[in-house]
Scaffold this active site. Structure first.
Site, PDB file in Angstrom:
ATOM      1  CD  GLU A 186      -3.112   0.779   0.294  1.00  0.00           C
ATOM      2  OE1 GLU A 186      -2.573   1.449  -0.600  1.00  0.00           O
ATOM      3  OE2 GLU A 186      -4.300   0.924   0.602  1.00  0.00           O
ATOM      4  CG  ASP A 187      -1.011   4.775  -1.498  1.00  0.00           C
ATOM      5  OD1 ASP A 187      -1.716   4.027  -0.778  1.00  0.00           O
ATOM      6  OD2 ASP A 187      -1.512   5.641  -2.239  1.00  0.00           O
ATOM      7  CG  ASP A 231      -6.538   8.183   5.944  1.00  0.00           C
ATOM      8  OD1 ASP A 231      -6.325   8.604   7.081  1.00  0.00           O
ATOM      9  OD2 ASP A 231      -7.288   8.771   5.151  1.00  0.00           O
ATOM     10  CG  ASP A 267      -4.671  10.801  -6.070  1.00  0.00           C
ATOM     11  OD1 ASP A 267      -4.567   9.910  -5.203  1.00  0.00           O
ATOM     12  OD2 ASP A 267      -5.770  11.222  -6.486  1.00  0.00           O
TER      13      ASP A 267
HETATM   14  P1  IMP Z   1      -7.989   4.107   3.991  1.00  0.00           P
HETATM   15  O1  IMP Z   1      -8.927   3.103   3.370  1.00  0.00           O
HETATM   16  O2  IMP Z   1      -8.738   5.215   4.687  1.00  0.00           O
HETATM   17  O3  IMP Z   1      -6.928   3.496   4.880  1.00  0.00           O
HETATM   18  O4  IMP Z   1      -7.290   4.885   2.825  1.00  0.00           O
HETATM   19  C1  IMP Z   1      -6.416   4.303   2.040  1.00  0.00           C
HETATM   20  C2  IMP Z   1      -6.289   4.988   0.701  1.00  0.00           C
HETATM   21  O5  IMP Z   1      -6.703   6.369   0.698  1.00  0.00           O
HETATM   22  C3  IMP Z   1      -4.842   4.992   0.346  1.00  0.00           C
HETATM   23  O6  IMP Z   1      -4.498   3.832  -0.342  1.00  0.00           O
HETATM   24  C4  IMP Z   1      -4.705   6.239  -0.500  1.00  0.00           C
HETATM   25  O7  IMP Z   1      -4.960   5.910  -1.840  1.00  0.00           O
HETATM   26  C5  IMP Z   1      -5.760   7.172   0.004  1.00  0.00           C
HETATM   27  N1  IMP Z   1      -5.179   8.182   0.936  1.00  0.00           N
HETATM   28  C6  IMP Z   1      -5.200   8.175   2.280  1.00  0.00           C
HETATM   29  N2  IMP Z   1      -4.579   9.252   2.799  1.00  0.00           N
HETATM   30  C7  IMP Z   1      -4.134   9.976   1.741  1.00  0.00           C
HETATM   31  C8  IMP Z   1      -3.384  11.207   1.621  1.00  0.00           C
HETATM   32  O8  IMP Z   1      -2.994  11.881   2.592  1.00  0.00           O
HETATM   33  N3  IMP Z   1      -3.116  11.610   0.359  1.00  0.00           N
HETATM   34  C9  IMP Z   1      -3.517  10.928  -0.763  1.00  0.00           C
HETATM   35  N4  IMP Z   1      -4.191   9.774  -0.697  1.00  0.00           N
HETATM   36  C10 IMP Z   1      -4.510   9.301   0.549  1.00  0.00           C
HETATM   37 MG    MG Z   2      -4.163   3.639  -2.310  1.00  0.00          MG
END
Ligand code: IMP
Ligand code: MG
Length: 181
Positions: A100-101, A104, A160
């Site tokens: 994963e990048d 969050d 992005d």
């Molecule tokens: P989660 O499902 O909330 O953990 O979010 C994961 C996805 O949201 C990541 O794989 C990113 O693609 C995107 N994401 C979360 N935080 C950021 C950020 O600060 N900048 C850009 N993309 C983000």
């Molecule tokens: Mg992502």
């Protein structure tokens, strides 16, 4: 300072720091997966740059694949995770590393992990370049983390803002949020 669409961003993690941390992660993986023929599965779109930098430093006999999911709308997690492209490989009995990048809220991983587990891999690990610990609502075991960062919006190195900024070679933070530190 860089302007992406209507927002200003400043450097948070410079290129050299990213590259040397990724080398360390690759060394760890080289040791942990020696002789195991793992498959690395990147989550598109964000992970492509991290995964390619990592791959240059892997000395393992290993494969790469991708799946595509979408959850983010502009600058926040929508809470709804849609899978746009699924996994084409059979991972039963394989050592799998999800790449994963950024983690969050953790919702993407919470959706994706059970789907992998259902296919009975020999092992399943998560490798993420960035982790926003304060934002994570779901308890996900992260095996390898590049950097813990604050709950702020970042772009670059694959990440992005509304589709743009992925081609920046470092991690940048929204300038307004950087000042709040
Ligand atoms: P989660 O499902 O909330 O953990 O979010 C994961 C996805 O949201 C990541 O794989 C990113 O693609 C995107 N994401 C979360 N935080 C950021 C950020 O600060 N900048 C850009 N993309 C983000
Ligand atoms: Mg992502």
């Amino acid at each position: 300072m860089k302007t992406i669409r209507n927002k200003k961003f400043v450097s948070l993690i410079p290129k050299e720091v990213l590259e040397s941390r990724i080398k360390v992660l690759a060394e760890q993986l080289n040791n942990d997966y020696r002789g195991q023929n793992p498959i690395f599965v990147g989550i598109l779109n964000g992970s492509f740059m991290f995964l390619s930098e990592l791959f240059k430093n892997l000395e393992l006999q290993c494969e790469v694949s991708f799946i595509k999911v979408k959850s983010y709308e502009e600058m926040s997690s929508s809470g709804h995770v849609a899978e746009l492209i699924g996994l084409s490989e059979n991972i039963e009995g394989r050592h799998v590393v999800i790449v994963e990048d950024i983690v969050d809220t953790g919702q993407t991983m919470a959706k994706v992990m059970p789907e992998f587990e259902n296919q009975k891999p020999a092992s399943l690990s998560i490798l993420t370049l960035l982790h926003k610990k304060e934002a994570t609502k779901v308890d996900i075991p992260l095996n390898y983390v590049g950097f813990e960062i604050k709950n702020k919006f970042v772009i670059g190195f694959g990440l992005d803002y509304d589709g743009y900024g992925r081609n920046i070679d470092e991690i940048m933070i929204l300038a307004d949020q950087a000042k709040e530190e």
